[in-house]
Design a protein around this motif. Structure first.
Motif, PDB file in Angstrom:
ATOM      1  N   TRP A  63     103.589  94.022 171.556  1.00 59.67           N
ATOM      2  CA  TRP A  63     103.912  95.328 170.985  1.00 59.67           C
ATOM      3  C   TRP A  63     104.154  96.293 172.146  1.00 59.67           C
ATOM      4  O   TRP A  63     103.250  96.558 172.939  1.00 59.67           O
ATOM      5  CB  TRP A  63     102.725  95.762 170.134  1.00 59.67           C
ATOM      6  CG  TRP A  63     102.842  97.004 169.345  1.00 59.67           C
ATOM      7  CD1 TRP A  63     103.781  97.982 169.419  1.00 59.67           C
ATOM      8  CD2 TRP A  63     101.908  97.414 168.332  1.00 59.67           C
ATOM      9  NE1 TRP A  63     103.505  98.978 168.516  1.00 59.67           N
ATOM     10  CE2 TRP A  63     102.371  98.648 167.836  1.00 59.67           C
ATOM     11  CE3 TRP A  63     100.748  96.866 167.803  1.00 59.67           C
ATOM     12  CZ2 TRP A  63     101.699  99.337 166.831  1.00 59.67           C
ATOM     13  CZ3 TRP A  63     100.077  97.554 166.809  1.00 59.67           C
ATOM     14  CH2 TRP A  63     100.544  98.769 166.319  1.00 59.67           C
ATOM     15  N   VAL A 104     102.163  89.367 159.850  1.00 59.18           N
ATOM     16  CA  VAL A 104     101.844  89.359 161.285  1.00 59.18           C
ATOM     17  C   VAL A 104     100.387  89.007 161.518  1.00 59.18           C
ATOM     18  O   VAL A 104     100.024  88.433 162.557  1.00 59.18           O
ATOM     19  CB  VAL A 104     102.192  90.727 161.929  1.00 59.18           C
ATOM     20  CG1 VAL A 104     101.268  91.830 161.438  1.00 59.18           C
ATOM     21  CG2 VAL A 104     102.151  90.622 163.449  1.00 59.18           C
ATOM     22  N   HIS A 126     104.001  83.117 167.580  1.00 54.89           N
ATOM     23  CA  HIS A 126     104.014  84.341 168.381  1.00 54.89           C
ATOM     24  C   HIS A 126     105.006  85.306 167.748  1.00 54.89           C
ATOM     25  O   HIS A 126     106.112  84.906 167.364  1.00 54.89           O
ATOM     26  CB  HIS A 126     104.425  84.041 169.819  1.00 54.89           C
ATOM     27  CG  HIS A 126     104.588  85.255 170.674  1.00 54.89           C
ATOM     28  ND1 HIS A 126     103.538  86.095 170.990  1.00 54.89           N
ATOM     29  CD2 HIS A 126     105.689  85.772 171.293  1.00 54.89           C
ATOM     30  CE1 HIS A 126     103.972  87.068 171.763  1.00 54.89           C
ATOM     31  NE2 HIS A 126     105.271  86.908 171.963  1.00 54.89           N
ATOM     32  N   VAL A 127     104.629  86.557 167.627  1.00 52.75           N
ATOM     33  CA  VAL A 127     105.514  87.579 167.056  1.00 52.75           C
ATOM     34  C   VAL A 127     105.942  88.543 168.141  1.00 52.75           C
ATOM     35  O   VAL A 127     105.109  89.178 168.789  1.00 52.75           O
ATOM     36  CB  VAL A 127     104.836  88.339 165.898  1.00 52.75           C
ATOM     37  CG1 VAL A 127     105.733  89.464 165.396  1.00 52.75           C
ATOM     38  CG2 VAL A 127     104.499  87.391 164.752  1.00 52.75           C
ATOM     39  N   GLY A 132     107.159  96.598 166.161  1.00 52.30           N
ATOM     40  CA  GLY A 132     105.723  96.610 165.917  1.00 52.30           C
ATOM     41  C   GLY A 132     105.180  97.976 165.554  1.00 52.30           C
ATOM     42  O   GLY A 132     104.214  98.100 164.794  1.00 52.30           O
ATOM     43  N   SER A 184      99.665  85.436 162.623  1.00 49.78           N
ATOM     44  CA  SER A 184     100.171  84.933 163.897  1.00 49.78           C
ATOM     45  C   SER A 184      99.029  84.641 164.860  1.00 49.78           C
ATOM     46  O   SER A 184      97.899  85.106 164.686  1.00 49.78           O
ATOM     47  CB  SER A 184     101.143  85.944 164.520  1.00 49.78           C
ATOM     48  OG  SER A 184     100.470  87.151 164.841  1.00 49.78           O
ATOM     49  N   PHE A 215     100.801  88.395 169.396  1.00 48.02           N
ATOM     50  CA  PHE A 215     101.705  89.448 168.940  1.00 48.02           C
ATOM     51  C   PHE A 215     101.882  90.440 170.084  1.00 48.02           C
ATOM     52  O   PHE A 215     100.903  90.976 170.605  1.00 48.02           O
ATOM     53  CB  PHE A 215     101.084  90.121 167.702  1.00 48.02           C
ATOM     54  CG  PHE A 215     101.757  91.381 167.218  1.00 48.02           C
ATOM     55  CD1 PHE A 215     103.133  91.515 167.188  1.00 48.02           C
ATOM     56  CD2 PHE A 215     100.984  92.443 166.756  1.00 48.02           C
ATOM     57  CE1 PHE A 215     103.735  92.671 166.721  1.00 48.02           C
ATOM     58  CE2 PHE A 215     101.572  93.597 166.277  1.00 48.02           C
ATOM     59  CZ  PHE A 215     102.951  93.722 166.264  1.00 48.02           C
TER      60      PHE A 215
END
Length: 414
Positions: A216, A208, A186-187, A193, A211, A214
């Motif tokens: 943002w 990314v 997980h980002v 972002g 991933s 994510f």
């Protein structure tokens, strides 16, 4: 620095007073949300099809949710569901888990672990470099230690733009570790972002696209009004298997356009129409306008860097990751040039106490509001730019205030 167009979008959404729950009560907003998610996912390098058809095929690659912390909660639950496919039916398994996040990562990981019953003891703080970015070697070691201790690695939460120093974890190297051990990646790109909008700065998020999820926050750097958070999911079909209950008073499978209903793919069901304000702002500013907002923020940070470098050591940079955050200190004359390693304990303690006093002066006199935080054992100031109306004169004024207050407060301390 709210975008006026986004403000209008928020007003309009409130006036319409609908929710993105079922397609029939908000058809345009369902289509709008799906299109925005697809475009954001495309910027992140996720595999997406062409939105805008008569059926949601492919599914929208994620959802809008109320803030980054909630998105982290979603991501960890999705990760646990992948690890234990019968989670929804039988509950969490008895085996202990491990969640890995950098020592500079957001506290939402610990809160989510506590709420999900994973436990804060399961959260492993991974060592970081001098700028605050995760060390991939330390992550690999931490995973092995967890395995040896009988814990199942659940997720790695990488950070793209830490709160303090705006450090970007090396996402490709983190992804390599996750791939080797089969861990959900997980980002947390809540802040950084938006660098994806800029051709000059999107490289900071290289990797990314590898991933699993994510998050943002568009309400940060892009000026979309609170809140506007997109959670992107590489395999969006997991949202339904993890969160759907099939409530037949809302989500009838045989009704017209029922396949578009988004509420059963979320935990919340009813959600604000956060897509509208982003849609209007993006349509108005365009890709070029969004990129210019990022580039301007970095340009103002670069101007501050120039002033600090030309200050004859009156200011000292403590951490600079080259994006929008500058972590620095005002330095009294007798300590110039600042060398943290050679400071006496008395001088370090006195300098450490200076930043809160300077901030308090700024607040009490109403001149500026500048945050401070401990970095490398010293309270330092954090200058960052998000508002596109900030100009060079504003940066100069803030540094002038810091210099004046710093000198006065240093003289008053013992």
């Amino acid at each position: 620095g709210a975008d006026p167009v986004a403000v209008v979008g928020d007003w309009l959404a409130a006036a319409l007073n609908t929710a993105t729950t079922t397609f029939e009560i908000a058809p345009v907003f369902h289509l709008m949300e799906a299109t925005l998610l697809a475009k954001l996912a495309h910027l992140a390098g996720y595999p997406v099809g062409s939105p805008g058809g008569t059926t949601p095929d492919p599914l929208p690659p994620g959802l809008f949710c109320p803030g980054g912390s909630m998105a982290t909660l979603y991501a960890l639950q999705l990760a646990r569901h992948r690890l234990q496919p019968d989670l929804v039916r039988v509950g969490a398994g008895p085996g202990p888990l491990a969640v890995f996040v950098s020592a500079s990562g957001h506290y939402a990981v610990g809160k989510s672990a506590a709420l999900l019953g994973i436990g804060t003891d399961a959260v492993v703080a991974v060592e970081v470099d001098a700028d605050g970015a995760m060390e991939p070697g330390a992550l690999r070691t931490a995973v092995r230690v967890a395995l040896d201790a009988g814990r199942s690695p659940l997720a790695v939460v990488a950070t793209a733009g830490t709160t303090g120093t705006c450090a970007f974890d090396p996402l490709n190297e983190v992804a390599d570790v996750c791939a080797d051990y089969g861990i959900w990646m997980h980002v947390d790109g809540c802040y950084g972002g938006s660098a994806l909008f800029s051709a000059d700065h999107r490289h900071r998020l290289a990797g990314v696209e590898r991933s699993d999820s994510f998050v943002w926050n568009l309400h940060k750097m892009m000026g979309i009004t609170q809140q506007c958070t997109a959670l992107l999911v590489r395999e969006p079909e997991r949202l339904a298997t993890c969160f759907s209950t099939g409530a037949d008073y809302l989500f009838q499978p045989d009704k017209q356009f029922g396949e578009w209903d988004s509420g059963d793919r979320t935990f919340q069901c009813g959600r604000r129409v956060d897509a509208l304000k982003l849609w209007l702002a993006w349509k108005t500013r365009g890709d070029a306008g969004f990129a210019a907002r990022i580039d301007h923020a970095v340009a103002m940070a670069d101007f501050a860097r120039l002033l600090i470098d030309a200050s004859d050591d009156e200011f000292a940079t403590i951490v600079d990751t080259g994006f929008t955050n500058i972590v620095f200190a005002w330095v009294p004359p007798e300590l110039r040039p600042l060398d943290l390693g050679s400071l006496s304990e008395a001088d370090r303690s006195r300098l450490h106490r200076l930043a809160p006093r300077v901030k308090a002066r700024m607040q009490s006199e109403g001149t500026a509001l500048l945050g401070f935080q401990p970095v490398h054992g010293l309270n330092t100031f954090r200058l960052l730019v998000m508002n596109p109306t900030v100009g060079t004169h504003d940066v100069e004024a803030v540094l002038d205030h810091l210099a004046r207050y710093g000198a006065e407060e240093w003289a008053a301390t013992t």
